[in-house]
Design a protein around this motif. Structure first.
Motif, PDB file in Angstrom:
ATOM      1  N   PRO A 143       0.791  -1.225   0.000  1.00  0.00           N
ATOM      2  CA  PRO A 143       0.000   0.000   0.000  1.00  0.00           C
ATOM      3  C   PRO A 143       0.826   1.278   0.000  1.00  0.00           C
ATOM      4  O   PRO A 143       0.426   2.273  -0.608  1.00  0.00           O
ATOM      5  CB  PRO A 143      -0.829  -0.091   1.280  1.00  0.00           C
ATOM      6  CG  PRO A 143      -0.590  -1.424   1.867  1.00  0.00           C
ATOM      7  CD  PRO A 143       0.517  -2.084   1.134  1.00  0.00           C
ATOM      8  N   GLY A 144       1.973   1.284   0.646  1.00  0.00           N
ATOM      9  CA  GLY A 144       2.794   2.494   0.710  1.00  0.00           C
ATOM     10  C   GLY A 144       3.364   2.878  -0.643  1.00  0.00           C
ATOM     11  O   GLY A 144       3.282   4.042  -1.058  1.00  0.00           O
ATOM     12  N   LYS A 145       3.933   1.916  -1.341  1.00  0.00           N
ATOM     13  CA  LYS A 145       4.507   2.220  -2.662  1.00  0.00           C
ATOM     14  C   LYS A 145       3.407   2.545  -3.662  1.00  0.00           C
ATOM     15  O   LYS A 145       3.580   3.418  -4.521  1.00  0.00           O
ATOM     16  CB  LYS A 145       5.376   1.072  -3.140  1.00  0.00           C
ATOM     17  CG  LYS A 145       6.676   0.973  -2.365  1.00  0.00           C
ATOM     18  CD  LYS A 145       7.568  -0.119  -2.911  1.00  0.00           C
ATOM     19  CE  LYS A 145       8.825  -0.201  -2.079  1.00  0.00           C
ATOM     20  NZ  LYS A 145       9.074  -1.532  -1.571  1.00  0.00           N
ATOM     21  N   ALA A 146       2.264   1.871  -3.548  1.00  0.00           N
ATOM     22  CA  ALA A 146       1.144   2.190  -4.437  1.00  0.00           C
ATOM     23  C   ALA A 146       0.687   3.630  -4.196  1.00  0.00           C
ATOM     24  O   ALA A 146       0.450   4.378  -5.146  1.00  0.00           O
ATOM     25  CB  ALA A 146      -0.001   1.204  -4.217  1.00  0.00           C
ATOM     26  N   GLN A 147       0.583   4.020  -2.932  1.00  0.00           N
ATOM     27  CA  GLN A 147       0.174   5.400  -2.613  1.00  0.00           C
ATOM     28  C   GLN A 147       1.218   6.399  -3.105  1.00  0.00           C
ATOM     29  O   GLN A 147       0.864   7.468  -3.619  1.00  0.00           O
ATOM     30  CB  GLN A 147      -0.067   5.557  -1.107  1.00  0.00           C
ATOM     31  CG  GLN A 147      -0.510   6.941  -0.690  1.00  0.00           C
ATOM     32  CD  GLN A 147      -1.883   7.338  -1.217  1.00  0.00           C
ATOM     33  OE1 GLN A 147      -2.580   6.571  -1.879  1.00  0.00           O
ATOM     34  NE2 GLN A 147      -2.281   8.560  -0.923  1.00  0.00           N
ATOM     35  N   LEU A 148       2.493   6.065  -2.979  1.00  0.00           N
ATOM     36  CA  LEU A 148       3.546   6.946  -3.471  1.00  0.00           C
ATOM     37  C   LEU A 148       3.387   7.162  -4.981  1.00  0.00           C
ATOM     38  O   LEU A 148       3.463   8.298  -5.467  1.00  0.00           O
ATOM     39  CB  LEU A 148       4.929   6.374  -3.135  1.00  0.00           C
ATOM     40  CG  LEU A 148       6.122   7.221  -3.540  1.00  0.00           C
ATOM     41  CD1 LEU A 148       6.122   8.576  -2.815  1.00  0.00           C
ATOM     42  CD2 LEU A 148       7.424   6.472  -3.247  1.00  0.00           C
ATOM     43  N   LEU A 149       3.139   6.098  -5.735  1.00  0.00           N
ATOM     44  CA  LEU A 149       2.921   6.233  -7.178  1.00  0.00           C
ATOM     45  C   LEU A 149       1.705   7.114  -7.468  1.00  0.00           C
ATOM     46  O   LEU A 149       1.757   7.983  -8.338  1.00  0.00           O
ATOM     47  CB  LEU A 149       2.737   4.859  -7.830  1.00  0.00           C
ATOM     48  CG  LEU A 149       3.983   4.011  -7.986  1.00  0.00           C
ATOM     49  CD1 LEU A 149       3.613   2.627  -8.511  1.00  0.00           C
ATOM     50  CD2 LEU A 149       4.992   4.680  -8.910  1.00  0.00           C
ATOM     51  N   ARG A 150       0.608   6.890  -6.738  1.00  0.00           N
ATOM     52  CA  ARG A 150      -0.596   7.711  -6.934  1.00  0.00           C
ATOM     53  C   ARG A 150      -0.295   9.191  -6.714  1.00  0.00           C
ATOM     54  O   ARG A 150      -0.731  10.052  -7.484  1.00  0.00           O
ATOM     55  CB  ARG A 150      -1.694   7.290  -5.954  1.00  0.00           C
ATOM     56  CG  ARG A 150      -2.464   6.082  -6.335  1.00  0.00           C
ATOM     57  CD  ARG A 150      -3.615   5.830  -5.341  1.00  0.00           C
ATOM     58  NE  ARG A 150      -3.868   4.410  -5.302  1.00  0.00           N
ATOM     59  CZ  ARG A 150      -3.473   3.579  -4.334  1.00  0.00           C
ATOM     60  NH1 ARG A 150      -2.831   4.037  -3.275  1.00  0.00           N
ATOM     61  NH2 ARG A 150      -3.739   2.293  -4.408  1.00  0.00           N
ATOM     62  N   LEU A 151       0.428   9.479  -5.633  1.00  0.00           N
ATOM     63  CA  LEU A 151       0.708  10.881  -5.296  1.00  0.00           C
ATOM     64  C   LEU A 151       1.708  11.518  -6.257  1.00  0.00           C
ATOM     65  O   LEU A 151       1.601  12.708  -6.552  1.00  0.00           O
ATOM     66  CB  LEU A 151       1.189  10.981  -3.851  1.00  0.00           C
ATOM     67  CG  LEU A 151       0.095  10.717  -2.802  1.00  0.00           C
ATOM     68  CD1 LEU A 151       0.703  10.603  -1.412  1.00  0.00           C
ATOM     69  CD2 LEU A 151      -0.969  11.793  -2.848  1.00  0.00           C
TER      70      LEU A 151
ATOM     71  N   GLY B 160       4.289  12.041   4.703  1.00  0.00           N
ATOM     72  CA  GLY B 160       5.038  12.229   5.941  1.00  0.00           C
ATOM     73  C   GLY B 160       6.411  11.594   5.924  1.00  0.00           C
ATOM     74  O   GLY B 160       6.937  11.199   6.960  1.00  0.00           O
ATOM     75  N   MET B 161       7.005  11.497   4.738  1.00  0.00           N
ATOM     76  CA  MET B 161       8.346  10.920   4.644  1.00  0.00           C
ATOM     77  C   MET B 161       9.298  11.918   4.012  1.00  0.00           C
ATOM     78  O   MET B 161       8.874  12.846   3.325  1.00  0.00           O
ATOM     79  CB  MET B 161       8.342   9.599   3.868  1.00  0.00           C
ATOM     80  CG  MET B 161       8.100   9.709   2.389  1.00  0.00           C
ATOM     81  SD  MET B 161       8.257   8.152   1.487  1.00  0.00           S
ATOM     82  CE  MET B 161       6.812   7.268   2.006  1.00  0.00           C
ATOM     83  N   SER B 162      10.561  11.706   4.251  1.00  0.00           N
ATOM     84  CA  SER B 162      11.581  12.583   3.691  1.00  0.00           C
ATOM     85  C   SER B 162      11.698  12.362   2.187  1.00  0.00           C
ATOM     86  O   SER B 162      11.318  11.308   1.662  1.00  0.00           O
ATOM     87  CB  SER B 162      12.934  12.317   4.349  1.00  0.00           C
ATOM     88  OG  SER B 162      13.438  11.047   3.943  1.00  0.00           O
ATOM     89  N   TYR B 163      12.256  13.365   1.514  1.00  0.00           N
ATOM     90  CA  TYR B 163      12.529  13.228   0.085  1.00  0.00           C
ATOM     91  C   TYR B 163      13.471  12.057  -0.145  1.00  0.00           C
ATOM     92  O   TYR B 163      13.277  11.275  -1.081  1.00  0.00           O
ATOM     93  CB  TYR B 163      13.138  14.519  -0.468  1.00  0.00           C
ATOM     94  CG  TYR B 163      13.587  14.379  -1.897  1.00  0.00           C
ATOM     95  CD1 TYR B 163      12.653  14.401  -2.925  1.00  0.00           C
ATOM     96  CD2 TYR B 163      14.924  14.210  -2.225  1.00  0.00           C
ATOM     97  CE1 TYR B 163      13.037  14.255  -4.243  1.00  0.00           C
ATOM     98  CE2 TYR B 163      15.326  14.065  -3.541  1.00  0.00           C
ATOM     99  CZ  TYR B 163      14.379  14.088  -4.549  1.00  0.00           C
ATOM    100  OH  TYR B 163      14.769  13.939  -5.847  1.00  0.00           O
ATOM    101  N   LYS B 164      14.468  11.911   0.715  1.00  0.00           N
ATOM    102  CA  LYS B 164      15.438  10.823   0.571  1.00  0.00           C
ATOM    103  C   LYS B 164      14.744   9.466   0.617  1.00  0.00           C
ATOM    104  O   LYS B 164      15.042   8.585  -0.182  1.00  0.00           O
ATOM    105  CB  LYS B 164      16.505  10.918   1.664  1.00  0.00           C
ATOM    106  CG  LYS B 164      17.582   9.874   1.547  1.00  0.00           C
ATOM    107  CD  LYS B 164      18.641  10.053   2.605  1.00  0.00           C
ATOM    108  CE  LYS B 164      19.691   8.960   2.454  1.00  0.00           C
ATOM    109  NZ  LYS B 164      20.742   9.069   3.436  1.00  0.00           N
ATOM    110  N   ARG B 165      13.804   9.299   1.544  1.00  0.00           N
ATOM    111  CA  ARG B 165      13.070   8.028   1.654  1.00  0.00           C
ATOM    112  C   ARG B 165      12.193   7.811   0.428  1.00  0.00           C
ATOM    113  O   ARG B 165      12.138   6.710  -0.133  1.00  0.00           O
ATOM    114  CB  ARG B 165      12.231   8.019   2.936  1.00  0.00           C
ATOM    115  CG  ARG B 165      11.366   6.784   3.090  1.00  0.00           C
ATOM    116  CD  ARG B 165      12.223   5.555   3.371  1.00  0.00           C
ATOM    117  NE  ARG B 165      11.358   4.410   3.575  1.00  0.00           N
ATOM    118  CZ  ARG B 165      11.628   3.197   3.117  1.00  0.00           C
ATOM    119  NH1 ARG B 165      12.749   2.956   2.478  1.00  0.00           N
ATOM    120  NH2 ARG B 165      10.795   2.220   3.324  1.00  0.00           N
TER     121      ARG B 165
END
Length: 120
Positions: free
Chosen positions: A22-30, A45-50
């Motif tokens: 779910p986290g990587k899927a949400q990252l792609l969506r955003l 709520g994560m750093s650019y580096k992460r």
């Protein structure tokens, strides 16, 4: 979330190695929504580096990159989800719907076997 209704969190583990959840899927969506890895990371709520590290992990695991990015500078940078990235996200979301729809009876059956109330 409705009381008594379980959440399904789909986590796919591949030998690539890659865990797609779910986290990587949400990252792609955003990233698709905001056109930016840093903006997507901030929304989660994560750093650019992460966020960048997760994008690199995704891009390494697939034949074609899922995210295409350009460096910042005077004109600013940006990121787009590639056609392959959109396909991966579409298939992931399809699996989520399939589990929720076709698994509803099994989820209810498991829930019926669980302890109820504060003793749980």
């Amino acid at each position: 979330m409705e009381k008594g209704v379980p959440r399904i969190k789909l986590r796919l583990e591949y030998d690539a190695p890659l865990v797609l959840g779910p986290g990587k899927a949400q990252l792609l969506r955003l990233i698709a929504q905001h056109g930016s890895i840093s903006a997507a990371g901030r929304r989660m709520g994560m750093s650019y580096k992460r966020a960048w590290s997760l994008v690199e992990e995704l891009n390494r695991a697939f034949v074609q990159p899922l995210v295409d990015s350009s460096r910042g500078g005077p004109g600013g940078g940006g990121a787009t989800v590639t056609p392959t990235g959109r396909d991966v996200l579409r298939h992931y979301e399809s699996l989520e719907r399939l589990l929720a729809d076709r698994g509803a009876d099994d989820l209810a059956a498991i829930g019926g076997l669980m302890k109820q109330g504060k003793d749980a």
